[in-house]
Design a protein around this motif. Structure first.
Motif: not given
Lengths: 282, 266, 325
Positions: A205, A212-213, B31-32, B35, B38-40
């Motif tokens: 994270l 961004i989250y 969870v991964f 994460i 969200a980044v992509l």
């Protein structure tokens, strides 16, 4: 090193620094033992270093495509990723072995540690102490240096002095999170994998600008599991950037205090867990 | 054949006892997944199309990857075979009338079946609840995905079998894991979907066996034209080719290892 | 060093008890059940004694051991070891006692024995000169020389146990707590370790408390035997007293040349037969019975079986009233 500990019980200072010295001694002994297989150690260290390179490389690829994410440029993105990597790698090296607690409980080796006159936490943390994890720290530090050079940072004396403080605080916070999530295994036997989602998930994270989250995640890692202070807040401070999620700028000076609080909380959780173990025998 | 199905069921049973670990695994994968998604999503909001992938493609791949990653065991765990080779217990395994490769394949397919049903499917379901995933709409398409997953599991097994088999010739297979534990996730499309790499690099990686564990199944799920031959059939053929080649290599090396044990007494 | 309580008591337990709370049944319908592992034990061990702490598995032996070493907190009663309260002063107590678990090593698996012992020295803060002297002494007595440089994982069980004993004794503890010290060892290793322990007790006056399933350990080492069953003290006295309290006959195993009907011999009682092999419980002295059997039969082989501790303890619990010696 050899004779540091071989003294009769000393005063208060001696008592307080003893865990650190025992830690150093145990870590040193393990490192020496592993160094007896230099080829294997070199290969593992190199492999670990490549791991950090791969993770930072992913951040690089994403920023290359995007140009900028949430107003953070490539160099700034790399700064966040490398600092987070550096701090997590150091924390993992120092306290990562605590995640093996459940195994120590099941095999009975925790009992063995408890009959020695040395903190069992220190004994667990140094068990098979892996110097190879330094392999992660090196490339992360190199990229951090590179990014610091390329970011547009208005260097002041304050920032120069704060940088090491922020790094040490970040390492302490990450180490506390690692220790605390390991302690859960005192209470729930199979907590290891679930704890991984906090430790490794937290690591993943913090490699990107937290904004961004979304706000919810940022608030959670600011006020619940304080990972925002590991890479994010220090970078906002260095870049003089207002917090994109609208949290007060004062928070960026909090890392040292958060570190003390997190270490205290982790230590208390450890003591609580150990007391639970000794009073339930399981 | 009876023996293999018994070993298969034993593998399935063995993993079905790790209930808490399975739940925790679903949590970790989710969870991964969140994460990475969200980044992509942040990336694709800036650049809506990269080498034929859009945001929905990328997020779908992230969750297909999280659903598969434990099944194909690309990040481990290693087969227990390695421990048996180190301790010498493999000597008794070689005396069994069942081929070593077949025995471990059956055992691992039991594990993989449990993993895909009780860890993969729930992870994918969580992904569909939280994000808009592009999942197949027809039974035929789902059948192709299922076949692809099965082949991915076989390749995952064959690679790990080869890593451990190396223990007959080198002392410490941890070095191998240190290397493939890094190359694997990058080349398979776990770290990032391969289309984010430069097209030339992506094509090379797509042809390697690791991509057949994650990237190819993801592209078959998405029905991408970047697959070999431009269709699911091409992707399945590539996977089948790797599965056959790696198993064959495994069988060959097993005989060589057996001779070595017989001649040198371990 | 420590405030000695009643003259020379090393262990003083009064009404020592330990309960465990078990959760049972399916999730959401769990029931809690309290089980007493140790119930109100009174035990005093004086300096220089060698005490065997016996009992069947699950009798409360290991719970007691854990309480004595401070790993486990008692739920009731009072406990003092070397004048300290183990649960509250675990770390301080640890520097004055030595503990060996027969089934798990206190040495570091991947380190050479020498390095393990060196680490132990630092943990227990033994001055280098004392350490060198004591290590040389123990190396001689336990014959560690040939494998000091070997990683612990490559040691045989007997070698490892000798290494574990050394690690537990380097700091010169006044009390040695041994949990199954000879389990799984061959006859020679057992003998070496028993002789060593006797010598340690005689020369340094080290108090020794050991659990064991091996009657040989008890016969050779222990002046005093304490039997625990279902968490309570069942016997406390010497071995002869225990044998007298619960007479368990010795068994003569006779291998005849060919299967025969049950032997009828004065001074022995037929138990069972399996092909040509027969089991006889001795009521008379063995040589007389053997002579009588040999007189009427062709014998291929003979063995005399001593009752094991399990048998004695089981018999103790089945029948006879405990009779403290």
């Amino acid at each position: 090193m050899a004779d540091l500990l071989a003294r009769p019980c000393g005063g208060t200072v001696e008592r307080l620094t003893r865990p650190a010295r025992v830690y150093a001694l145990l870590a040193w002994t393990w490192s020496r033992a592993l160094a007896q297989y230099p080829a294997s150690l070199a290969l593992m260290t190199f492999g670990t270093a490549l791991g950090a390179v791969a993770e930072i490389f992913a951040v690089f690829v994403v920023f290359r495509h995007a140009g900028a994410l949430d107003g953070f440029s490539l160099a700034e993105g790399l700064l966040i990723a490398s600092l987070a990597n550096l701090m997590f790698a150091a924390a993992d090296m120092l306290m990562g072995m605590v995640e093996g607690l459940g195994q120590h409980i099941r095999s009975g080796s925790l009992d063995v540690m408890l009959v020695r006159p040395v903190s069992p936490l220190v004994q667990i943390a140094t068990d098979r102490f892996a110097v190879r994890r330094l392999g992660r720290v090196v490339p992360a530090a190199a990229v951090a240096g590179f990014a610091l050079y390329h970011c547009d940072i208005d260097w002041t004396a304050g920032k120069v002095l704060m940088l090491p403080v922020l790094v040490v605080s970040g390492v302490a916070i990450a180490a506390s999170v690692w220790t605390a999530s390991g302690c859960l295994q005192f209470f729930v036997a199979d907590a290891r994998e679930a704890a991984n989602s906090v430790t490794y998930g937290g690591h993943a994270l913090t490699e990107y600008p937290l904004s961004i989250y979304g706000k919810g995640v940022v608030y959670a890692v600011t006020f619940a599991v304080p990972l925002a202070f590991v890479g994010w807040q220090p970078v906002l401070y260095l870049l003089d950037r207002p917090d994109p999620t609208g949290l007060p700028d004062l928070l960026r000076f909090a890392p040292p205090f958060v570190a003390v609080a997190a270490c205290t909380a982790a230590a208390l959780l450890w003591r609580l867990g150990l007391r639970h173990y000794r009073s339930t025998g399981s | 054949m009876r023996v293999y199905s018994a070993v298969y069921i034993a593998g399935l049973r063995r993993y079905s006892t790790y209930r808490a670990a399975t739940l925790a695994g679903i949590l970790t994968n989710s969870v991964f997944g969140c994460i990475n998604a969200a980044v992509l999503l942040a990336l694709f909001s800036v650049r809506p199309l990269i080498n034929g992938y859009d945001a929905a493609d990328a997020v779908t791949q992230v969750f297909v990857c999280q659903a598969l990653v434990a099944t194909v065991a690309i990040l481990g765990p290693p087969l227990d075979l390695g421990e048996r080779i180190r301790s010498g217990a493999v000597g008794t395994d070689l005396l069994r009338p069942v081929p070593l490769l077949g025995w471990w394949l059956a055992e691992d397919m039991g594990r993989a079946t449990f993993s895909i049903v009780f860890r993969g499917v729930p992870t994918l379901l969580i992904g569909t609840v939280l994000f808009d995933l592009l999942l197949p709409g027809t039974a035929g398409h789902w059948a192709a995905v299922l076949a692809s997953v099965a082949l991915a599991a076989v390749i995952g097994f064959a690679l790990r079998y080869l890593y451990e088999l190396a223990g007959f010739w080198i002392l410490d297979t941890r070095g191998i894991w240190a290397v493939v534990g890094l190359v694997g996730p990058v080349a398979a499309g776990v770290l990032l979907p391969l289309p984010l790499f430069p097209p030339g690099v992506a094509d090379v990686l797509r042809a390697l066996p690791w991509a057949s564990m994650i990237q190819i199944p993801a592209e078959i799920t998405l029905g991408k034209e970047s697959l070999p031959g431009g269709s699911a059939a091409g992707g399945l053929a590539l996977q089948a080719g790797w599965a056959a080649a790696l198993l064959l290599l495994g069988a060959r090396l097993t005989s060589a290892a057996t001779r070595k044990v017989v001649v040198q007494g371990g | 060093m420590t405030s000695a309580h009643s003259d020379d008591a090393v262990i003083e337990a009064v009404g020592l008890g330990r309960d465990f709370v078990l959760s049972e049944g399916p999730l959401f319908r769990r029931r809690r059940r309290t089980v007493a592992a140790v119930r109100g034990i009174d035990l005093t061990v004086r300096a220089g004694e060698v005490v065997g702490y016996l009992g069947p598995n699950g009798a409360g032996k290991s719970s007691t051991m854990k309480m004595l070493t401070g790993i486990l907190t008692p739920t009731s009663g009072s406990l003092r070891v070397l004048g300290m309260e183990p649960a509250r002063e675990r770390t301080r107590l640890a520097s004055h006692i030595g503990v060996v678990f027969g089934q798990r090593t206190t040495l570091w698996w991947d380190l050479p024995l020498k390095d393990s012992l060196e680490l132990t020295r630092h943990m227990y803060r033994v001055p280098a000169a004392d350490h060198a002297r004591r290590l040389a002494e123990l190396t001689g007595l336990l014959e560690l020389g040939p494998f000091l440089a070997t990683p612990v994982r490559q040691l045989s069980l007997g070698q490892r146990m000798r290494g574990d004993l050394t690690a537990a004794l380097l700091h010169g503890p006044r009390l040695l707590v041994l949990d199954e010290p000879t389990i799984g060892l061959d006859v020679v290793s057992k003998a070496t370790i028993r002789e060593f322990l006797l010598r340690l007790n005689a020369e340094e006056g080290t108090t020794i408390l050991l659990t064991t399933h091996d009657l040989g350990d008890v016969e050779r080492l222990c002046d005093r035997v304490v039997v625990i069953d279902h968490g309570s003290l069942a016997y406390d006295g010497d071995l002869a007293g225990l044998r007298a309290a619960v007479p368990v006959p010795r068994v003569l195993v006779v291998d005849l040349a060919e299967p025969s009907p049950p032997l009828e011999v004065a001074g022995a009682r037929f138990v069972r037969a399996e092909g040509p092999r027969q089991w006889l419980e001795l009521e008379d002295n063995p040589s007389a019975v053997i002579a009588r059997v040999a007189a009427g039969n062709e014998i291929a082989d003979l063995t005399l079986r001593e009752p094991d501790i399990e048998g004695v303890v089981a018999a103790l619990y089945r029948g006879a009233e405990p009779r403290p010696a």
